[in-house]
Design an enzyme around this catalytic site. Structure first.
Site, PDB file in Angstrom:
ATOM      1  CG  HIS A   1      -0.097   0.053   2.507  1.00 55.13           C
ATOM      2  ND1 HIS A   1       0.915  -0.795   2.874  1.00 55.13           N
ATOM      3  CD2 HIS A   1      -0.248   1.351   3.011  1.00 55.13           C
ATOM      4  CE1 HIS A   1       1.531  -0.410   3.627  1.00 55.13           C
ATOM      5  NE2 HIS A   1       0.629   0.788   4.310  1.00 55.13           N
TER       6      HIS A   1
ATOM      7  CG  HIS B   1      -0.232   5.401   2.845  1.00 53.75           C
ATOM      8  ND1 HIS B   1      -0.635   5.493   3.549  1.00 53.75           N
ATOM      9  CD2 HIS B   1       0.596   5.057   4.311  1.00 53.75           C
ATOM     10  CE1 HIS B   1      -1.349   4.469   4.309  1.00 53.75           C
ATOM     11  NE2 HIS B   1       0.057   3.809   4.727  1.00 53.75           N
TER      12      HIS B   1
END
Length: 157
Positions: A64, A79
């Protein structure tokens, strides 16, 4: 003279979508700039690209988040979403991997944004310059599109 000078280097959005200020991100790690200064994007699709040229120096095991270090040492963290580590990699398909060199705009990660939304997770994607104190950073261009620099930087000293 244009908005951006020629000697500074560019940081682009890692995804198509709306650029917002970090202080609008609903996570204090980002809104209080604990993980660096920068901006965030609310992505309109699940493709995530290199926001700058350099080397992928971090790819979180849950896929992620990834980091790129430029040739002059700037460390950029992307992110994807908030609390998305909880998915343990589900919904994230890496295209490239840690250690690979990239050019700005290279596809790095595909994400199933619908899965994130279905799980009640925010898709807002912070983009932070982890070592921002070592660089002069321009004002953020909130009107930037995917092909226009969001900010520019140059190394101090």
């Amino acid at each position: 003279m244009g908005l951006f000078s020629k000697k500074k280097k560019n940081i682009f959005s890692p995804a198509e979508g709306e650029i917002i200020a970090l202080d609008q991100v609903e996570d204090e790690l980002f809104s209080k700039k604990m993980l660096g200064d920068g901006f965030a994007v609310i992505p309109s699709d699940g493709n995530f690209y290199a926001p700058c040229s350099g080397t992928i120096t971090l790819f979180h095991k849950a896929n992620h988040a990834f980091g790129i270090t430029t040739e002059d040492g700037l460390e950029v963290l992307v992110h994807v979403g908030l609390d998305t580590v909880e998915l343990g990699g589900e919904g994230f398909t890496p295209i490239l991997s840690e250690g690979q060199k990239v050019q700005a705009g290279d596809l790095i990660l595909k994400t199933n944004l619908k899965l994130l939304e279905d799980r009640g997770l925010k898709t807002v994607t912070p983009v932070t310059i982890v070592n921002f104190q070592d660089y002069s950073i321009s004002d953020i261009n909130y009107k930037a599109d995917f092909k226009t620099p969001v900010l520019q930087y140059e190394k101090i000293g």
